[in-house]
Design an enzyme around this catalytic site. Structure first.
Site, mmCIF file in Angstrom:
data_model
loop_
_atom_site.group_PDB
_atom_site.id
_atom_site.type_symbol
_atom_site.label_atom_id
_atom_site.label_comp_id
_atom_site.label_asym_id
_atom_site.label_seq_id
_atom_site.Cartn_x
_atom_site.Cartn_y
_atom_site.Cartn_z
ATOM 1 N N GLU A 56 0.824 -1.212 0.000
ATOM 2 C CA GLU A 56 0.000 0.000 0.000
ATOM 3 C C GLU A 56 0.858 1.262 0.000
ATOM 4 O OE1 GLU A 56 -3.596 -1.860 2.722
ATOM 5 O OE2 GLU A 56 -1.769 -1.169 3.682
ATOM 6 N N ASP A 227 -7.750 -4.937 8.555
ATOM 7 C CA ASP A 227 -7.335 -3.701 7.888
ATOM 8 C C ASP A 227 -7.201 -3.856 6.378
ATOM 9 O OD1 ASP A 227 -5.115 -5.303 7.879
ATOM 10 O OD2 ASP A 227 -3.761 -3.877 8.815
HETATM 11 P P1 NAD Z 1 2.359 -10.518 13.363
HETATM 12 O O1 NAD Z 1 2.229 -11.483 12.250
HETATM 13 O O2 NAD Z 1 3.711 -10.221 13.904
HETATM 14 O O3 NAD Z 1 1.453 -10.963 14.609
HETATM 15 C C1 NAD Z 1 0.152 -11.456 14.458
HETATM 16 C C2 NAD Z 1 -0.075 -12.532 15.510
HETATM 17 O O4 NAD Z 1 -1.439 -12.943 15.420
HETATM 18 C C3 NAD Z 1 0.774 -13.774 15.314
HETATM 19 O O5 NAD Z 1 1.558 -14.019 16.453
HETATM 20 C C4 NAD Z 1 -0.257 -14.895 15.058
HETATM 21 O O6 NAD Z 1 0.135 -16.134 15.589
HETATM 22 C C5 NAD Z 1 -1.472 -14.340 15.766
HETATM 23 N N1 NAD Z 1 -2.744 -14.897 15.318
HETATM 24 C C6 NAD Z 1 -3.136 -15.145 14.038
HETATM 25 N N2 NAD Z 1 -4.402 -15.675 14.057
HETATM 26 C C7 NAD Z 1 -4.778 -15.725 15.362
HETATM 27 C C8 NAD Z 1 -5.959 -16.150 16.020
HETATM 28 N N3 NAD Z 1 -6.995 -16.632 15.342
HETATM 29 N N4 NAD Z 1 -6.032 -16.050 17.368
HETATM 30 C C9 NAD Z 1 -4.978 -15.571 18.082
HETATM 31 N N5 NAD Z 1 -3.816 -15.162 17.512
HETATM 32 C C10 NAD Z 1 -3.723 -15.238 16.164
HETATM 33 O O7 NAD Z 1 1.666 -9.157 12.856
HETATM 34 P P2 NAD Z 1 1.772 -7.703 13.487
HETATM 35 O O8 NAD Z 1 2.829 -6.901 12.802
HETATM 36 O O9 NAD Z 1 1.769 -7.796 14.974
HETATM 37 O O10 NAD Z 1 0.387 -7.119 12.982
HETATM 38 C C11 NAD Z 1 -0.829 -7.620 13.508
HETATM 39 C C12 NAD Z 1 -1.988 -7.145 12.672
HETATM 40 O O11 NAD Z 1 -2.118 -5.736 12.803
HETATM 41 C C13 NAD Z 1 -1.825 -7.408 11.190
HETATM 42 O O12 NAD Z 1 -3.052 -7.894 10.689
HETATM 43 C C14 NAD Z 1 -1.475 -6.058 10.590
HETATM 44 O O13 NAD Z 1 -1.907 -5.935 9.249
HETATM 45 C C15 NAD Z 1 -2.237 -5.145 11.524
HETATM 46 N N6 NAD Z 1 -1.734 -3.779 11.635
HETATM 47 C C16 NAD Z 1 -2.656 -2.784 11.721
HETATM 48 C C17 NAD Z 1 -2.218 -1.485 11.890
HETATM 49 C C18 NAD Z 1 -3.241 -0.390 12.044
HETATM 50 O O14 NAD Z 1 -2.895 0.788 12.039
HETATM 51 N N7 NAD Z 1 -4.497 -0.730 12.226
HETATM 52 C C19 NAD Z 1 -0.857 -1.173 11.931
HETATM 53 C C20 NAD Z 1 0.070 -2.229 11.877
HETATM 54 C C21 NAD Z 1 -0.389 -3.537 11.730
#
Ligand code: NAD
Length: 345
Positions: A56, A227
């Site tokens: 993005e 997101d």
């Molecule tokens: P990451 O991959 O490091 O961590 C995600 C975690 O979620 C992993 O440890 C995974 O095992 C766990 N997980 C997946 N499915 C699960 C479930 N059903 N139940 C419990 N745990 C589960 O990712 P990250 O960098 O920590 O990002 C997390 C999310 O936040 C992503 O989807 C990312 O796109 C989003 N994000 C949003 C923003 C925002 O501004 N809203 C900013 C950054 C990241």
């Protein structure tokens, strides 16, 4: 010259500033910019999707400064030893169009996402909240925990992740910082007694991280992981009985939890609450949901805050990124010697 902050530079800045001070400083910058929301030229981010993720571009400007971020989201990356989310960003001078700052933003995104979540929760969470459930303890999670302690005084955490190694890492990082951490055996167990629930999972699917029965009266849900189109975390029944707060509706309608609802389902723009133009939480029983997708304004704020904070430090290097000939109409002068070589041949 353009100031360039690489990853070691960002690490130095965070170390010299302190993590919690960096988060609260960025939160104050975000709050100040949300308060002048109408001054920004805004658009939903431009997303290029593939089967495994998304890349993005997130642009925004006011009348003096332009910013954009490049960011990806690839939930399958950690299994390949890569980050789910990585980013870099640029600030530019609107008057000349020249870039002024180019920086790593993977760490900065985690800081600004946590700052935004805590800023919103400080306004919407129930009075006296002391416990947060965190579902998903990946890369963003420690930053979220620190932000909620710094800005709301939350130091009791109840965590759940489907990957035990992610919870191990979270506990290893967070326990020494003085948090009280309860490791649950399921999401249902994690949310017990929590006044705030943060969902921060990564899966390219309409997931149901929270079912309707898991969210009791008065809870504030900080929903971060939904997101992208086709990537959500909440049972839509939770949304239908909640008051939903968003960043920028044209983007959130496509990317957020509310993609599961009718296109005209009422939502409140958070900047209006900050300005006192719209109500926030109106009762102790109300469920509030921050349907966070991450908006360009938060990156703009983080970038301008960083640009000011690093002035006069060794955090950045000057890089010669922009071809800038002495005679602005003679760009060729910069490569004329190569033409002479070609002519010679
Ligand atoms: P990451 O991959 O490091 O961590 C995600 C975690 O979620 C992993 O440890 C995974 O095992 C766990 N997980 C997946 N499915 C699960 C479930 N059903 N139940 C419990 N745990 C589960 O990712 P990250 O960098 O920590 O990002 C997390 C999310 O936040 C992503 O989807 C990312 O796109 C989003 N994000 C949003 C923003 C925002 O501004 N809203 C900013 C950054 C990241």
């Amino acid at each position: 010259m353009v100031r360039f902050v690489d990853v070691p530079g960002m690490q130095r800045w965070v170390r010299m500033t302190g993590l919690e001070a960096a988060i609260t400083g960025i939160a104050a910058a975000i709050e100040a910019d949300f308060l002048r929301w109408p001054e920004f030229d805004k658009s939903a981010r431009v997303a290029n999707h593939s089967e495994v993720g998304v890349i993005e571009l997130m642009p925004i400007s006011d009348d003096r400064t332009y910013a954009f971020k490049f960011v990806n989201g690839h939930p399958g990356n950690p299994a390949r030893g890569l980050q789910t989310v990585t980013a870099f960003g640029v600030l530019a001078d609107v008057a000349s169009g020249y870039p002024t700052l180019w920086t790593e933003m993977t760490i900065l995104t985690a800081l600004r996402t946590a700052a935004t979540s805590a800023l919103v929760a400080r306004v919407l969470a129930p009075q006296g909240a002391s416990t947060m459930a965190m579902i998903g303890t990946g890369s963003q999670s420690e930053f979220q925990a620190l932000a909620f302690r710094a800005m709301l005084g939350i130091d009791r955490l109840r965590i759940w992740d489907t990957d035990p190694a992610a919870m191990d890492a979270f506990e290893r990082n967070i326990r020494p910082l003085g948090f009280d951490v309860v490791r649950a055996q399921s999401a249902e167990e994690a949310v017990q007694g929590a006044e705030i629930i943060t969902t921060c999972t990564a899966d390219k699917a309409y997931a149901t991280i929270l079912t309707d029965d898991m969210v009791g009266k008065g809870v504030h849900v900080n929903a971060i992981g939904g997101d992208c189109p086709g990537k959500t975390e909440l049972d839509p029944r939770i949304l239908r009985r909640s008051d939903i707060f968003v960043e920028y509706p044209p983007q959130t309608r496509v990317e957020g939890e509310i993609q599961q609802l009718a296109a005209d389902h009422p939502v409140t723009e958070f900047w209006r609450v900050l300005r006192g133009d719209a109500p926030g939480r109106t009762s102790a029983e109300e469920v509030t949901v921050f349907d966070s997708v991450g908006f360009a304004l938060e990156d703009f704020s983080a970038l301008r805050y960083l640009a000011d904070a690093i002035e006069g430090t060794d955090v950045y290097q000057d890089v010669d990124l922009i071809a800038d000939p002495v005679d602005p109409k003679d760009l060729f002068a910069l490569v004329a010697d190569a033409a002479a070589v070609s002519a010679h041949i």
